[in-house]
Motif scaffolding. Sequence first.
Motif, short mmCIF file in Angstrom:
data_model
loop_
_atom_site.label_atom_id
_atom_site.label_comp_id
_atom_site.label_asym_id
_atom_site.label_seq_id
_atom_site.Cartn_x
_atom_site.Cartn_y
_atom_site.Cartn_z
N PRO A 63 56.12 -93.14 7.43
CA PRO A 63 55.39 -92.14 8.83
C PRO A 63 55.80 -91.55 9.76
O PRO A 63 55.74 -90.36 10.38
CB PRO A 63 54.28 -92.63 8.77
N LEU A 64 57.25 -92.71 9.83
CA LEU A 64 57.97 -92.49 10.37
C LEU A 64 59.39 -91.42 9.95
O LEU A 64 60.23 -92.16 9.60
CB LEU A 64 58.57 -93.49 11.63
N THR A 65 60.01 -90.30 10.53
CA THR A 65 61.03 -90.10 9.86
C THR A 65 62.12 -89.84 10.16
O THR A 65 62.16 -90.35 12.32
CB THR A 65 60.99 -88.43 9.99
N THR A 66 63.47 -90.72 10.15
CA THR A 66 64.58 -92.10 10.47
C THR A 66 66.33 -90.70 9.83
O THR A 66 66.52 -90.70 8.74
CB THR A 66 64.70 -93.59 9.91
N GLY B 163 63.34 -97.65 4.12
CA GLY B 163 62.81 -96.28 4.81
C GLY B 163 63.46 -95.42 5.22
O GLY B 163 62.67 -93.92 5.92
N VAL B 164 64.54 -94.57 5.30
CA VAL B 164 65.12 -94.07 6.17
C VAL B 164 64.98 -93.20 4.83
O VAL B 164 65.04 -92.84 3.92
CB VAL B 164 66.77 -94.46 5.75
N SER B 165 65.35 -91.61 6.33
CA SER B 165 64.57 -90.38 5.43
C SER B 165 66.46 -90.28 5.30
O SER B 165 66.22 -89.06 3.94
CB SER B 165 64.02 -89.07 6.89
N ARG B 166 67.01 -89.70 5.81
CA ARG B 166 68.08 -89.32 5.72
C ARG B 166 69.71 -90.23 6.56
O ARG B 166 69.01 -90.54 7.38
CB ARG B 166 68.11 -87.58 5.98
N ILE B 167 70.77 -89.91 5.76
CA ILE B 167 71.92 -90.81 5.99
C ILE B 167 72.97 -89.48 6.20
O ILE B 167 73.49 -88.66 5.04
CB ILE B 167 73.02 -91.84 4.78
N THR B 168 73.92 -89.94 7.25
CA THR B 168 75.17 -88.43 7.73
C THR B 168 75.62 -89.83 7.70
O THR B 168 75.94 -90.47 8.81
CB THR B 168 75.00 -87.93 8.51
N PRO B 169 77.21 -90.23 6.68
CA PRO B 169 78.33 -91.03 7.13
C PRO B 169 79.08 -89.93 7.62
O PRO B 169 79.44 -89.28 8.34
CB PRO B 169 78.75 -91.22 6.09
N LEU B 170 79.68 -91.05 8.81
CA LEU B 170 80.66 -90.52 10.38
C LEU B 170 81.90 -90.54 10.11
O LEU B 170 81.88 -92.88 10.01
CB LEU B 170 79.71 -90.61 11.48
N PHE B 171 82.12 -90.43 10.77
CA PHE B 171 84.31 -90.26 11.19
C PHE B 171 84.12 -90.65 12.59
O PHE B 171 83.24 -90.02 13.10
CB PHE B 171 85.12 -89.57 10.46
N THR B 172 84.81 -91.53 12.77
CA THR B 172 84.57 -92.15 14.32
C THR B 172 85.73 -92.96 14.51
O THR B 172 86.78 -93.28 13.47
CB THR B 172 83.63 -93.79 14.67
N GLY C 21 57.41 -89.19 15.86
CA GLY C 21 57.55 -89.13 14.66
C GLY C 21 58.71 -88.92 14.03
O GLY C 21 59.21 -88.71 12.79
N PHE C 22 59.76 -88.63 15.31
CA PHE C 22 61.14 -88.63 14.86
C PHE C 22 62.25 -89.38 15.59
O PHE C 22 61.91 -89.20 16.64
CB PHE C 22 61.47 -86.89 14.46
N VAL C 23 63.04 -90.09 15.22
CA VAL C 23 64.09 -91.02 15.02
C VAL C 23 65.62 -90.71 14.72
O VAL C 23 65.54 -90.59 13.57
CB VAL C 23 63.82 -92.28 15.58
N SER C 24 66.72 -90.19 15.41
CA SER C 24 68.03 -89.81 15.16
C SER C 24 68.72 -91.40 15.32
O SER C 24 68.57 -91.78 16.62
CB SER C 24 68.97 -88.76 15.76
N LEU C 25 68.90 -92.05 14.58
CA LEU C 25 69.70 -93.48 14.41
C LEU C 25 71.21 -93.11 14.73
O LEU C 25 71.61 -92.79 13.81
CB LEU C 25 69.07 -94.57 13.58
#
Length: 242
Positions: free
Chosen positions: A77-80, A103-112, A186-190
């Motif tokens: 139920p938690l969108t991540t 249960g992650v909803s979406r993944i964006t690979p990041l250049f750091t 309901g929404f978390v950006s990690l």
Amino acid sequence: MRISRLYLPQALEEGSVLQLDEESAHYLRTVLRLKKGTDLTVFNGDGREYSARVATIVRDEVRVEIGDGRNREVESPLTTHLGLGISRGERMDLAIQKAVELGVSRITPLFTEHCVVRLDDTRRGSRRQHWRKVARSACEQCGRNRVPEIEEPIELRDWVVGREGLRLFFDPQAAVGLKDLPRPEGFVSLLSGPEGGFAEKERVLAREAGFIPVRLGPRILRTETAVLAALSAIQAIWGDLG
């Protein structure tokens, strides 16, 4: 005996007989080692799953008969949305695999700044396709019928702008933990760093974009361990692992 699950990248219809593409056929025949008449479960990411049976399995052709479909939602139920610093090889694969299982909803690979992996346009596309396969395989294993999207890799500075919901980044220097934060709506950006962690200017950039630094205990965690620990804790506190 456990019934195998197989992701099929095509439309599924009850009563149809599908010839599998080369990759799916190879996986069913060589990896799963299924035989004619074996029952399995198939899904294509739309939220439904179907009973199926191997109808034909020969060297150059594998067909499966599609049986009854059913809606079976196991999504949190938690969108991540996970912004994940790109790491090398198996570490990145493991982080994506465990994030999907948790249960992650979406993944964006990041250049750091401390990212040790550099991808030109050709390798960027091939790595994204590889990571998508990792995500699909994780769904086959864990029972999810919706495959999280693996987005195009981008720079961290571009990703942190305009994120929604509760925004968190994992920082061993942080003063607060997850239990100190209010329940998100309901929404978390990690945001999780690569092997070398975040540069100081990246910490500043994240904070300026509204990200809250949080610690995951007193020990320094590897990037793949941090993702596993963080999503486990978040799902236990606010999601569906409690």
